[in-house]
Design a protein around this motif. Structure first.
Motif, PDB file in Angstrom:
ATOM      1  N   VAL A   1      59.861 -10.528  54.943  1.00 27.41           N
ATOM      2  CA  VAL A   1      60.278 -11.916  55.011  1.00 27.41           C
ATOM      3  C   VAL A   1      60.624 -12.372  53.601  1.00 27.41           C
ATOM      4  O   VAL A   1      59.830 -12.171  52.679  1.00 27.41           O
ATOM      5  N   PRO A   2      61.815 -12.958  53.397  1.00 30.31           N
ATOM      6  CA  PRO A   2      62.167 -13.403  52.036  1.00 30.31           C
ATOM      7  C   PRO A   2      61.259 -14.539  51.572  1.00 30.31           C
ATOM      8  O   PRO A   2      60.710 -15.279  52.381  1.00 30.31           O
ATOM      9  N   ASP A   3      61.134 -14.660  50.265  1.00 26.75           N
ATOM     10  CA  ASP A   3      60.354 -15.747  49.663  1.00 26.75           C
ATOM     11  C   ASP A   3      61.226 -16.991  49.679  1.00 26.75           C
ATOM     12  O   ASP A   3      62.227 -17.065  48.994  1.00 26.75           O
ATOM     13  N   THR A   4      60.818 -17.965  50.467  1.00 25.68           N
ATOM     14  CA  THR A   4      61.613 -19.187  50.593  1.00 25.68           C
ATOM     15  C   THR A   4      61.035 -20.348  49.809  1.00 25.68           C
ATOM     16  O   THR A   4      61.517 -21.463  49.921  1.00 25.68           O
ATOM     17  N   ALA A   5      60.006 -20.084  49.040  1.00 29.20           N
ATOM     18  CA  ALA A   5      59.372 -21.174  48.265  1.00 29.20           C
ATOM     19  C   ALA A   5      60.201 -21.559  47.078  1.00 29.20           C
ATOM     20  O   ALA A   5      60.956 -20.842  46.552  1.00 29.20           O
TER      21      ALA A   5
ATOM     22  N   MET B   1      56.359 -14.797  38.888  1.00 31.46           N
ATOM     23  CA  MET B   1      55.175 -14.015  39.236  1.00 31.46           C
ATOM     24  C   MET B   1      54.390 -14.695  40.356  1.00 31.46           C
ATOM     25  O   MET B   1      53.910 -14.029  41.278  1.00 31.46           O
ATOM     26  N   ASN B   2      54.272 -16.017  40.308  1.00 32.21           N
ATOM     27  CA  ASN B   2      53.587 -16.746  41.382  1.00 32.21           C
ATOM     28  C   ASN B   2      54.345 -16.633  42.700  1.00 32.21           C
ATOM     29  O   ASN B   2      53.734 -16.540  43.765  1.00 32.21           O
ATOM     30  N   HIS B   3      55.677 -16.639  42.632  1.00 30.26           N
ATOM     31  CA  HIS B   3      56.479 -16.448  43.850  1.00 30.26           C
ATOM     32  C   HIS B   3      56.219 -15.080  44.469  1.00 30.26           C
ATOM     33  O   HIS B   3      56.127 -14.956  45.685  1.00 30.26           O
ATOM     34  N   TRP B   4      56.112 -14.051  43.633  1.00 30.78           N
ATOM     35  CA  TRP B   4      55.845 -12.710  44.158  1.00 30.78           C
ATOM     36  C   TRP B   4      54.487 -12.661  44.858  1.00 30.78           C
ATOM     37  O   TRP B   4      54.350 -12.039  45.903  1.00 30.78           O
TER      38      TRP B   4
ATOM     39  N   PRO C   1      64.677  -4.837  48.266  1.00 32.81           N
ATOM     40  CA  PRO C   1      65.835  -5.683  48.569  1.00 32.81           C
ATOM     41  C   PRO C   1      65.598  -7.144  48.185  1.00 32.81           C
ATOM     42  O   PRO C   1      64.514  -7.689  48.396  1.00 32.81           O
ATOM     43  N   TYR C   2      66.602  -7.734  47.582  1.00 35.22           N
ATOM     44  CA  TYR C   2      66.641  -9.143  47.176  1.00 35.22           C
ATOM     45  C   TYR C   2      65.704  -9.475  46.017  1.00 35.22           C
ATOM     46  O   TYR C   2      65.457 -10.635  45.738  1.00 35.22           O
ATOM     47  N   LYS C   3      65.177  -8.466  45.349  1.00 33.12           N
ATOM     48  CA  LYS C   3      64.359  -8.693  44.156  1.00 33.12           C
ATOM     49  C   LYS C   3      65.096  -8.117  42.951  1.00 33.12           C
ATOM     50  O   LYS C   3      65.778  -7.108  43.057  1.00 33.12           O
TER      51      LYS C   3
END
Length: 138
Positions: free
Chosen positions: A134-138, A67-70, A34-36
């Motif tokens: 938890v979503p990636d918020t960065a 990729m860094n966010h993942w 989800p959300y990716k």
């Protein structure tokens, strides 16, 4: 999809039969997170270091920042995943508080035993148990 190909999926919408809930839920295929916007296996390969931005096969893949966010996203979710898995396993299998409080990582064990494919398993397990990441918020 690899190589910039597009795939279409039929996403079933299900309504909870609990009269107090009645919420709608989307039934996603296990290769989607989800959300990716990319396949779970590609995300897993990036997190595991199998795929990087220097791979020639990855020219159509996400940029280095994605990729860094993942990697960051997985890092901030490791404790959450482990806690959700322990909580659900304890609730379903009645394993006791000693299991839930254990410092042993179920995620680490899963990554060692189910590779490739651990991210699909984690996603399926968490979302079908009513949890999530938890979503990636960065």
């Amino acid at each position: 999809m690899a190589g910039g190909e597009t795939e279409w999926y039929l996403i079933n919408r299900l309504q909870c039969s609990n009269d107090e809930c009645r919420r709608l839920h989307n039934e996603l295929p296990d290769n989607l997170i989800p959300y990716k916007h990319y396949d779970a296996q590609l995300i897993e390969d990036v997190v595991e270091g199998v795929v990087s931005e220097t791979d020639r096969e990855c020219e159509d893949y996400p940029c280095e920042q994605t990729m860094n966010h993942w990697k960051y996203w997985m890092q901030i979710n490791e404790d959450h995943i482990d806690g959700e898995m322990k909580s659900t396993a304890d609730r379903l299998l009645d394993l006791g508080t000693e299991f839930a409080r254990s410092t042993d990582s179920l995620l680490k064990e899963l990554r060692e035993r189910v590779s490739p494919g651990w991210l699909k398993t984690v996603s399926w397990f968490l979302y079908n148990a009513g949890g999530g990441l938890v979503p990636d918020t960065a």
